[in-house]
Design a protein around this motif. Structure first.
Motif, PDB file in Angstrom:
ATOM      1  N   SER A  24      42.256  -9.879 -75.402  1.00  0.00           N
ATOM      2  CA  SER A  24      42.420 -10.973 -76.358  1.00  0.00           C
ATOM      3  C   SER A  24      41.058 -11.542 -76.751  1.00  0.00           C
ATOM      4  O   SER A  24      40.812 -11.855 -77.925  1.00  0.00           O
ATOM      5  CB  SER A  24      43.287 -12.081 -75.741  1.00  0.00           C
ATOM      6  OG  SER A  24      44.595 -11.616 -75.471  1.00  0.00           O
ATOM      7  N   SER A  27      39.312  -9.284 -79.245  1.00  0.00           N
ATOM      8  CA  SER A  27      39.838  -9.474 -80.600  1.00  0.00           C
ATOM      9  C   SER A  27      39.321 -10.765 -81.216  1.00  0.00           C
ATOM     10  O   SER A  27      38.954 -10.804 -82.399  1.00  0.00           O
ATOM     11  CB  SER A  27      41.374  -9.486 -80.569  1.00  0.00           C
ATOM     12  OG  SER A  27      41.882  -8.252 -80.131  1.00  0.00           O
ATOM     13  N   PRO A 219      44.275 -14.639 -80.750  1.00  0.00           N
ATOM     14  CA  PRO A 219      44.909 -13.363 -80.372  1.00  0.00           C
ATOM     15  C   PRO A 219      45.550 -13.425 -78.987  1.00  0.00           C
ATOM     16  O   PRO A 219      45.014 -14.043 -78.070  1.00  0.00           O
ATOM     17  CB  PRO A 219      43.737 -12.365 -80.390  1.00  0.00           C
ATOM     18  CG  PRO A 219      42.713 -13.004 -81.270  1.00  0.00           C
ATOM     19  CD  PRO A 219      42.850 -14.482 -81.065  1.00  0.00           C
ATOM     20  N   VAL A 221      46.819 -10.516 -76.646  1.00  0.00           N
ATOM     21  CA  VAL A 221      46.991  -9.087 -76.414  1.00  0.00           C
ATOM     22  C   VAL A 221      47.316  -8.868 -74.944  1.00  0.00           C
ATOM     23  O   VAL A 221      46.468  -9.067 -74.072  1.00  0.00           O
ATOM     24  CB  VAL A 221      45.715  -8.304 -76.790  1.00  0.00           C
ATOM     25  CG1 VAL A 221      45.961  -6.809 -76.636  1.00  0.00           C
ATOM     26  CG2 VAL A 221      45.264  -8.646 -78.207  1.00  0.00           C
ATOM     27  N   ASP A 223      48.643  -5.911 -72.602  1.00  0.00           N
ATOM     28  CA  ASP A 223      48.896  -4.465 -72.620  1.00  0.00           C
ATOM     29  C   ASP A 223      49.474  -3.926 -71.322  1.00  0.00           C
ATOM     30  O   ASP A 223      49.538  -2.724 -71.116  1.00  0.00           O
ATOM     31  CB  ASP A 223      47.594  -3.729 -72.930  1.00  0.00           C
ATOM     32  CG  ASP A 223      46.571  -3.894 -71.807  1.00  0.00           C
ATOM     33  OD1 ASP A 223      46.662  -4.889 -71.069  1.00  0.00           O
ATOM     34  OD2 ASP A 223      45.691  -3.038 -71.684  1.00  0.00           O
TER      35      ASP A 223
END
Length: 287
Positions: A24, A27, A219, A221, A223
């Motif tokens: 994150s 980004s 952001p 993120v 994963d």
């Protein structure tokens, strides 16, 4: 070759350990700094810098090497391993850069590492997955990521690398975490350091970098589920291509004495091989 003048383009060194919201952060920094941010994904996704990181692990880099890998490739920042492992060397090459220390609850960090990057890397570097990745020319990134994650940081009082600390259990991993955080605090001047959690969002980060706050959401993120999905697919395809298909081919030839059977099995195996290679490599390059 004469040493180059340190490039002003690289302005932020991430000193936070992996699994502290670095995807994150990557980004977010790409938006704020309008440029690329180095991350372990760069190591796994391309062999271009592997020789450099191999030298870094051995302590054989010079300032010019960091300019070549970071400044001259146009990176504006770097987070996650291997950047945070060698943050002191990078700061020596870019003394005007600021330092971002991503933090989180150390116990949650231990479980996050154990159940994501540690688990995936151990799978990828063990048989039959290691052989499968060698066959697909995808093993080098996984092996280098393992070497980086087993390198002992300067500030570790345990004499252990990150993966070794994770293997030793929660108490040791938390000690490894605390050693790293305290060493960064000691080494980096307060006016150049931001200690930050991703849940704090744009505010502190924008103020620290002296840039305006974007109008878009910060952001987010995560994963972990994708990583586990990739690990399971890697295991399945490795067992299929490396173990089961060769056994079926041999069995078919012995029992049926039929070259057509072998041809069909081989064709099917190659299909699985190519399909998984493209899906696995694409996912790892995006991470």
């Amino acid at each position: 070759m004469e040493p180059s003048v340190p490039s002003p383009v690289f302005v932020l060194v991430g000193a936070g350990l992996p699994r502290t919201g670095t995807l994150s952060t990557r980004s977010a920094l790409s938006v704020l700094l309008e440029g690329s941010c180095y991350h372990m994904a760069c190591v796994v996704g391309s062999t271009a810098d592997h020789a450099h990181w191999g030298r870094a692990i051995l302590g054989q880099t010079e300032e010019e090497d960091w300019h070549q890998v970071l400044g001259r490739q146009g990176y504006r920042a770097g987070v996650d391993y291997p950047v945070s492992l060698f943050y002191q060397e990078i700061l020596a090459a870019y003394p005007d850069a600021k330092v971002l220390l991503n933090v989180r609850d150390p116990v949650k960090w231990f479980h996050s590492v154990k159940n994501s990057i540690y688990k995936l890397n151990r799978t990828a570097t063990s048989f039959p997955c290691s052989l499968f990745l060698r066959l697909t020319n995808s093993y080098d990134g996984a092996e280098l990521a393992k070497q980086i994650s087993e390198t002992v940081p300067r500030g570790s009082s345990l004499g252990l690398g990150m993966f070794e600390a994770i293997e030793a259990g929660e108490e040791t991993a938390v000690k490894f975490w605390n050693d790293h955080v305290e060493e960064v605090k000691r080494f980096v001047p307060e006016d150049k350091l931001l200690i930050w959690e991703v849940k704090e969002g744009w505010g502190p980060l924008c103020k620290f970098l002296e840039v305006s706050t974007p109008s878009i959401p910060f952001p987010n993120v995560n994963d972990t589920s994708q990583m586990e999905d990739s690990r399971k697919k890697l295991l399945f395809s490795s067992w299929l291509v490396v173990i089961l298909l060769p056994l079926l081919a041999i069995l078919g030839m012995v029992l049926l004495d039929c070259s057509l059977y072998f041809a069909l099995v081989l064709t099917f195996g190659i299909g699985i091989f190519v399909c998984f290679k493209s899906r696995y490599v694409t996912h790892m390059k995006q991470k």
